[in-house]
Design a protein around this motif. Structure first.
Motif, short mmCIF file in Angstrom:
data_model
loop_
_atom_site.label_atom_id
_atom_site.label_comp_id
_atom_site.label_asym_id
_atom_site.label_seq_id
_atom_site.Cartn_x
_atom_site.Cartn_y
_atom_site.Cartn_z
N HIS A 71 0.83 -1.21 0.00
CA HIS A 71 0.00 0.00 0.00
C HIS A 71 0.86 1.26 0.00
CE1 HIS A 71 -3.72 -2.13 0.08
NE2 HIS A 71 -3.33 -2.84 1.13
N ARG A 72 1.98 1.21 0.68
CA ARG A 72 2.90 2.35 0.69
C ARG A 72 3.42 2.60 -0.73
NH1 ARG A 72 6.60 1.97 5.27
NH2 ARG A 72 5.02 3.23 6.26
N VAL A 77 3.69 5.94 -5.45
CA VAL A 77 3.84 6.01 -6.91
C VAL A 77 2.54 6.48 -7.57
CG1 VAL A 77 4.49 4.67 -8.97
CG2 VAL A 77 5.62 4.21 -6.81
N LYS A 78 1.49 6.60 -6.77
CA LYS A 78 0.17 7.02 -7.25
C LYS A 78 -0.38 6.04 -8.29
CE LYS A 78 0.75 11.92 -6.22
NZ LYS A 78 1.78 11.83 -5.28
N LEU A 79 -0.36 4.78 -7.92
CA LEU A 79 -0.90 3.71 -8.74
C LEU A 79 -2.34 3.44 -8.33
CD1 LEU A 79 2.18 1.33 -8.44
CD2 LEU A 79 1.49 2.55 -10.51
N THR A 112 2.95 2.55 -14.35
CA THR A 112 2.26 1.26 -14.46
C THR A 112 3.17 0.15 -13.96
OG1 THR A 112 1.14 2.04 -16.44
CG2 THR A 112 1.16 -0.33 -16.08
N ILE A 113 2.60 -0.77 -13.21
CA ILE A 113 3.30 -1.98 -12.77
C ILE A 113 2.38 -3.16 -13.00
CG2 ILE A 113 4.28 -3.26 -10.83
CD1 ILE A 113 5.06 -0.60 -9.55
N TYR A 114 2.76 -4.02 -13.93
CA TYR A 114 2.07 -5.29 -14.19
C TYR A 114 3.12 -6.38 -14.01
CZ TYR A 114 -1.68 -2.76 -16.70
OH TYR A 114 -2.71 -1.93 -17.06
N LEU A 171 10.70 4.90 -9.10
CA LEU A 171 11.61 3.82 -8.71
C LEU A 171 12.29 4.14 -7.38
CD1 LEU A 171 12.91 3.14 -12.28
CD2 LEU A 171 11.86 1.40 -10.80
N LYS A 172 12.66 5.40 -7.20
CA LYS A 172 13.25 5.81 -5.92
C LYS A 172 12.24 5.63 -4.79
CE LYS A 172 15.77 9.62 -3.70
NZ LYS A 172 15.70 8.96 -2.45
#
Length: 181
Positions: A71-72, A77-79, A112-114, A171-172
């Protein structure tokens, strides 16, 4: 030996071919050094380097701790869960995303992260997918976004196992989410 790429991986390779070739040498050296240090040398995954600090070293030991970390990351990253952050339980789920990946790659307007499940659970899989992208050279920067991906499977059947579009600051934030814990 001929490598047999799955349809979705072949479509992805065709999609990124020109971008990866034309932009590879233009990344900022300091950014790349940081990213390699954070995600390759210091990957907290069980499969990360032996000397790197593991999740437990950050105080992340229980399922609830991993949920808080997730969740953090999503918040920093505002996903949006199930929109710009998708965790697939297997490669079949990841294969279904190829048309969406093509659309996202073309626009590159949002993080985006998939990714699909690896050998271990979700957060471990996320960090190892990022690690493997950098360690195996499966990344390039186009505009403000790094494009990261993973291939997995045996030589006779490779699949796309992750796709990410993230700015350096995203990424940071993913790396800092550990130390902020």
């Amino acid at each position: 030996m001929t490598i047999n790429y799955s349809e979705n991986l072949q479509r992805f390779k065709t999609l990124i071919e020109n971008g990866a070739k034309n932009y590879r040498g233009k990344e900022k050296k300091a950014e790349i050094k940081n990213l390699l240090y954070w995600f390759v040398d210091n990957c907290p995954s069980k499969k990360g380097p032996e000397k790197s600090k593991k999740f437990s070293g950050y105080g992340i030991c229980k399922n609830n701790d991993y949920k808080k970390l997730k969740h953090r990351i999503i918040d920093k990253v505002k996903l949006k869960k199930e929109v710009s952050y998708k965790y697939c339980k297997n490669h079949s789920e990841m294969k279904k995303l190829i048309s969406e990946i093509e659309r996202i790659y073309s626009s590159r307007g949002k993080p985006t992260i998939y990714f699909s499940k690896g050998e271990f659970e979700e957060m471990d899989s996320l960090y190892i997918r990022i690690r493997n992208s950098f360690a195996h050279g499966n990344y390039f920067k186009k505009g403000n976004y790094y494009i990261l991906w993973n291939e997995s499977g045996s030589n006779n059947k490779k699949n796309l196992s992750s796709f990410m579009t993230l700015k350096y600051e995203h990424l940071k934030a993913i790396y800092d989410a550990l130390s902020d814990y």
